[in-house]
Design a protein around this motif. Structure first.
Motif, short mmCIF file in Angstrom:
data_model
loop_
_atom_site.label_atom_id
_atom_site.label_comp_id
_atom_site.label_asym_id
_atom_site.label_seq_id
_atom_site.Cartn_x
_atom_site.Cartn_y
_atom_site.Cartn_z
N VAL A 18 -1.66 -7.14 -7.13
CA VAL A 18 -0.23 -7.47 -7.20
C VAL A 18 0.48 -6.27 -7.79
CG1 VAL A 18 1.51 -9.05 -8.11
CG2 VAL A 18 -0.77 -9.91 -7.53
N LEU A 19 1.43 -5.74 -7.05
CA LEU A 19 2.14 -4.54 -7.47
C LEU A 19 3.49 -4.92 -8.05
CD1 LEU A 19 1.07 -2.40 -4.38
CD2 LEU A 19 -0.09 -2.66 -6.58
N GLU A 20 4.51 -4.12 -7.83
CA GLU A 20 5.80 -4.37 -8.48
C GLU A 20 6.50 -5.59 -7.89
OE1 GLU A 20 6.57 -1.71 -4.96
OE2 GLU A 20 5.11 -1.75 -6.61
N LYS A 21 7.43 -6.13 -8.69
CA LYS A 21 8.26 -7.24 -8.22
C LYS A 21 9.36 -6.68 -7.34
CE LYS A 21 9.79 -11.70 -9.98
NZ LYS A 21 9.95 -12.53 -11.20
N ARG A 22 9.63 -7.36 -6.23
CA ARG A 22 10.60 -6.90 -5.25
C ARG A 22 12.00 -7.43 -5.57
NH1 ARG A 22 7.74 -7.53 0.43
NH2 ARG A 22 9.59 -8.80 0.79
N PRO A 23 13.03 -6.80 -5.01
CA PRO A 23 14.40 -7.30 -5.23
C PRO A 23 14.61 -8.73 -4.75
CG PRO A 23 14.46 -5.08 -4.33
CD PRO A 23 13.03 -5.52 -4.28
N HIS A 27 6.58 -10.62 -5.03
CA HIS A 27 5.81 -9.48 -5.49
C HIS A 27 5.25 -8.70 -4.30
CE1 HIS A 27 5.88 -11.89 -9.17
NE2 HIS A 27 5.49 -10.81 -9.84
N GLU A 28 5.17 -7.40 -4.46
CA GLU A 28 4.49 -6.56 -3.48
C GLU A 28 2.98 -6.77 -3.63
OE1 GLU A 28 4.93 -3.95 -0.24
OE2 GLU A 28 6.50 -4.90 -1.45
N MET A 29 2.31 -7.06 -2.52
CA MET A 29 0.89 -7.37 -2.55
C MET A 29 0.10 -6.31 -1.79
SD MET A 29 1.14 -10.37 -4.10
CE MET A 29 -0.41 -11.23 -3.86
N ARG A 30 -1.17 -6.18 -2.14
CA ARG A 30 -2.09 -5.32 -1.40
C ARG A 30 -3.45 -6.02 -1.44
NH1 ARG A 30 -2.58 -0.24 0.71
NH2 ARG A 30 -4.50 0.94 0.32
N MET A 31 -3.86 -6.54 -0.29
CA MET A 31 -5.03 -7.43 -0.25
C MET A 31 -5.89 -7.09 0.96
SD MET A 31 -2.95 -11.02 -0.90
CE MET A 31 -1.79 -10.71 0.44
N LEU A 149 -6.09 -5.52 6.15
CA LEU A 149 -5.33 -5.17 4.96
C LEU A 149 -3.98 -5.83 5.08
CD1 LEU A 149 -5.00 -3.38 2.37
CD2 LEU A 149 -4.04 -1.62 3.89
N ALA A 150 -3.59 -6.60 4.06
CA ALA A 150 -2.30 -7.29 4.06
C ALA A 150 -1.44 -6.71 2.94
CB ALA A 150 -2.50 -8.80 3.85
N GLU A 151 -0.24 -6.29 3.30
CA GLU A 151 0.68 -5.71 2.33
C GLU A 151 2.03 -6.40 2.44
OE1 GLU A 151 -0.49 -1.18 1.82
OE2 GLU A 151 -0.44 -1.72 3.96
N GLY A 152 3.02 -5.92 1.66
CA GLY A 152 4.29 -6.61 1.59
C GLY A 152 4.09 -7.93 0.87
N ARG A 153 4.61 -9.00 1.43
CA ARG A 153 4.34 -10.35 0.90
C ARG A 153 3.01 -10.88 1.41
NH1 ARG A 153 9.25 -13.72 2.93
NH2 ARG A 153 7.77 -15.37 2.44
N GLY A 154 2.37 -10.10 2.28
CA GLY A 154 1.15 -10.51 2.95
C GLY A 154 1.29 -10.48 4.45
N GLU A 155 2.51 -10.16 4.92
CA GLU A 155 2.81 -10.24 6.35
C GLU A 155 2.65 -8.89 7.06
OE1 GLU A 155 6.71 -8.65 4.85
OE2 GLU A 155 4.99 -9.77 4.07
#
Length: 290
Positions: A18-23, A27-31, A149-155
């Protein structure tokens, strides 16, 4: 009435950061995600002449738009203008609920894939994933499946080399951890460790199962309440002692899994872990679904 039986496959998090919180408050995710063959079964019937109806083998599940399977059907109709002529969804759940295995999202994805076929919509996978983002963050991945690899919110998804052949022992403790609570706790704790995502990707590219297993980690394990963290650690330790190459919690929990390179060792571990945790499964990885 046209009918189709479809499978909804569970997902595992081989890693979760879980990375930084988005506007937008997310949260920004990397999974790194992996589909396994533990699955729910759904039967879709169109042309019923009645409003959407849904029933499942678990009486406590909602049977309306609060259920992601029903929500996916409603969203697909809204976005495409499709008319099912009445729709019935029957859900037989095997994936534990509130376990971090994306059971609800998997059901939604199966409905999107199934109705696309049953109604002859011929939507490409990318369009189904786009519609899935409006249903839930994990739905696009569950439409696609496989190793990604899932990034962003997972999408935001990137296909990865498949997880090498292995056996998975999955354990679902008797407790669940609400996802919003765990995100709130994570914002207030010091994360002790981050997943080695780059190393995990390299291990996948090399077909190195042991290398993948050694690098599995989920930052939500740092945010669990102490009692729950101890229970998760106990299951992980037992999996390792039983021969797992690595063990990790999936999603926001509470399911824990271990990867085994031997079916015999996995079956022995399943028997041992069933003494500690009555809800256990043996599973195998599944490759890309669409």
């Amino acid at each position: 009435m046209p009918a189709l039986d479809v499978l909804a496959y569970a997902k595992l998090n081989l890693s979760l950061d879980v990375l930084e919180k988005r506007p937008d408050g997310y949260h920004e995710m990397r999974m790194v995600m992996q589909t396994v063959d533990l699955c729910d079964r759904l039967r879709l019937e169109t042309g019923t002449g009645k409003p959407l109806s849904m029933r499942s083998n678990l009486g406590f599940l909602p049977a309306d738009g609060r259920n992601l399977a029903a929500a996916a059907a409603l969203r697909l109709a809204e976005d495409t203008g499709a008319d099912w002529g009445g729709l019935s969804i029957t859900l037989d759940k095997s994936i534990p609920v509130c376990a971090g295995l994306a059971g609800g999202s998997a059901d939604a994805a199966a409905v999107l894939r199934g109705l696309n076929h049953l109604a002859g919509l011929h939507l490409p996978p990318e369009r189904l994933e786009e519609i899935g983002t409006k249903v839930g963050s994990d739905v696009p991945y569950c439409v696609r499946g496989g190793t990604a690899l899932a990034e962003g919110r997972g999408e935001v998804l990137t296909d990865l080399p498949p997880l090498p052949s292995c056996h998975v022992v999955l354990c679902k403790p008797a407790f669940s951890v609400p996802t919003p609570e765990l995100f709130a706790r994570l914002d207030g704790v010091r994360i002790r460790r981050r997943p080695d995502t780059a190393g995990l990707l390299s291990a996948l590219a090399a077909g190195d199962l042991a290398g993948v297993a050694r690098r599995m980690y989920n930052v939500f394990e740092d945010a669990l309440p102490p009692r729950r963290a101890a229970e998760i650690q106990r299951l992980k330790t037992e999996l390792i002692q039983q021969g797992a190459l690595g063990a990790c919690m999936s999603g926001t929990g509470s399911a824990v899994f271990g990867l085994f390179d031997s079916e015999g060792a996995a079956r022995r571990a399943l028997a041992a872990l069933s003494q500690l945790c009555p809800t256990c499964f043996l599973a195998r990885p599944v490759e890309k679904l669409v």
